[in-house]
Design a protein around this motif. Structure first.
Motif, mmCIF file in Angstrom:
data_model
loop_
_atom_site.group_PDB
_atom_site.id
_atom_site.type_symbol
_atom_site.label_atom_id
_atom_site.label_comp_id
_atom_site.label_asym_id
_atom_site.label_seq_id
_atom_site.Cartn_x
_atom_site.Cartn_y
_atom_site.Cartn_z
ATOM 1 N N PHE A 184 0.845 -1.185 0.000
ATOM 2 C CA PHE A 184 0.000 0.000 0.000
ATOM 3 C C PHE A 184 0.886 1.243 0.000
ATOM 4 C CE2 PHE A 184 -2.419 -3.366 2.013
ATOM 5 C CZ PHE A 184 -3.633 -3.292 1.334
ATOM 6 N N LEU A 192 -11.148 -4.213 2.896
ATOM 7 C CA LEU A 192 -10.603 -3.221 1.976
ATOM 8 C C LEU A 192 -11.212 -3.561 0.620
ATOM 9 C CD1 LEU A 192 -6.846 -3.116 2.992
ATOM 10 C CD2 LEU A 192 -8.676 -1.587 3.688
ATOM 11 N N GLN A 208 -10.426 3.928 6.224
ATOM 12 C CA GLN A 208 -10.410 2.463 6.127
ATOM 13 C C GLN A 208 -8.990 1.926 6.215
ATOM 14 O OE1 GLN A 208 -12.453 1.727 2.405
ATOM 15 N NE2 GLN A 208 -14.167 0.814 3.511
ATOM 16 N N MET A 209 -8.060 2.605 5.553
ATOM 17 C CA MET A 209 -6.680 2.143 5.559
ATOM 18 C C MET A 209 -6.075 2.235 6.944
ATOM 19 S SD MET A 209 -4.659 0.787 3.452
ATOM 20 C CE MET A 209 -3.327 -0.082 4.222
ATOM 21 N N TYR A 230 -11.139 -10.671 -0.890
ATOM 22 C CA TYR A 230 -12.338 -9.857 -0.741
ATOM 23 C C TYR A 230 -13.569 -10.570 -1.293
ATOM 24 C CZ TYR A 230 -15.500 -5.884 -1.066
ATOM 25 O OH TYR A 230 -16.579 -5.052 -0.941
ATOM 26 N N ILE A 251 -7.790 1.198 -8.044
ATOM 27 C CA ILE A 251 -8.337 1.036 -6.700
ATOM 28 C C ILE A 251 -7.657 2.015 -5.754
ATOM 29 C CG2 ILE A 251 -8.575 -0.525 -4.739
ATOM 30 C CD1 ILE A 251 -8.674 -2.834 -6.758
ATOM 31 N N THR A 252 -8.475 2.823 -5.086
ATOM 32 C CA THR A 252 -7.994 3.761 -4.085
ATOM 33 C C THR A 252 -8.759 3.498 -2.803
ATOM 34 O OG1 THR A 252 -7.599 5.403 -5.803
ATOM 35 C CG2 THR A 252 -7.652 6.196 -3.538
ATOM 36 N N ILE A 253 -8.048 3.309 -1.713
ATOM 37 C CA ILE A 253 -8.679 3.002 -0.429
ATOM 38 C C ILE A 253 -8.780 4.288 0.383
ATOM 39 C CG2 ILE A 253 -8.470 1.688 1.711
ATOM 40 C CD1 ILE A 253 -6.892 -0.375 -0.008
#
Length: 173
Positions: free
Chosen positions: A50, A154, A94-95, A116, A88-90
């Motif tokens: 990440f 995630l 949440q991260m 997931y 994909i962007t978290i």
């Protein structure tokens, strides 16, 4: 981001040297090799790291830093097939929740990561750990392998499963 050929640790080292904020979820494993018992840390989610960065900085890293060349964007196809894939962007909240759960001391060693897709289609209630080493971590309560667990998801990446020892450790939100 996706890292090719299981080079997560090498890429993390290159990112650290470049001063880029990153997170590589690790897990402690104990295994038997022949007659010996070996303990070691390994990535909890293989081929994944990440980054807290922007596309311009990532592009420059991939172009000019040899250690970062294995990085690839993770994408997801939108529901309508005529649209292009989206990176994909978290969300940061949440991260941070996921990182707090991964870095918490887990004496039982039962915390695991699952794909997931295994999480999809299941309903559950939002909870927060109020005591123990995971205090403050939020997730969704579900049954995994007939055990009551808290899932930290995630989206489109992975889920962290934390079995619940005592119902008094959690608070329903």
């Amino acid at each position: 981001m996706y890292v090719t050929y299981a080079r997560e640790l090498d890429v993390q080292e290159a990112l650290d040297k470049a001063g880029v904020e990153n997170f590589l979820p690790m897990q402690h494993i104990v295994m038997r090799v022949g007659k010996k018992i070996v303990e070691r840390d390994q990535p909890a989610i293989h081929n994944l790291i990440f980054l807290h960065s922007n596309r311009t900085q990532i592009r420059e890293l991939k172009m000019f830093n040899r250690g970062c060349q294995p990085l690839q964007y993770m994408t997801v196809k939108p529901r309508t097939s005529d649209q292009a894939s989206v990176v994909i962007t978290i969300p940061e909240r949440q991260m941070l929740n996921f990182m707090r759960a991964m870095q918490a001391d887990d004496p039982s060693g039962r915390r695991t990561c699952i794909p997931y897709t295994d999480f999809l289609g299941q309903e559950g209630r939002q909870v927060r750990f109020v005591s123990g080493s995971f205090a403050g971590v939020e997730g969704t309560i579900k049954r995994v392998n007939n055990n009551r667990s808290v899932i930290i998801a995630l989206p489109h990446v992975a889920c962290l499963v934390i079995p619940i020892d005592h119902i008094t450790d959690i608070q329903f939100l």
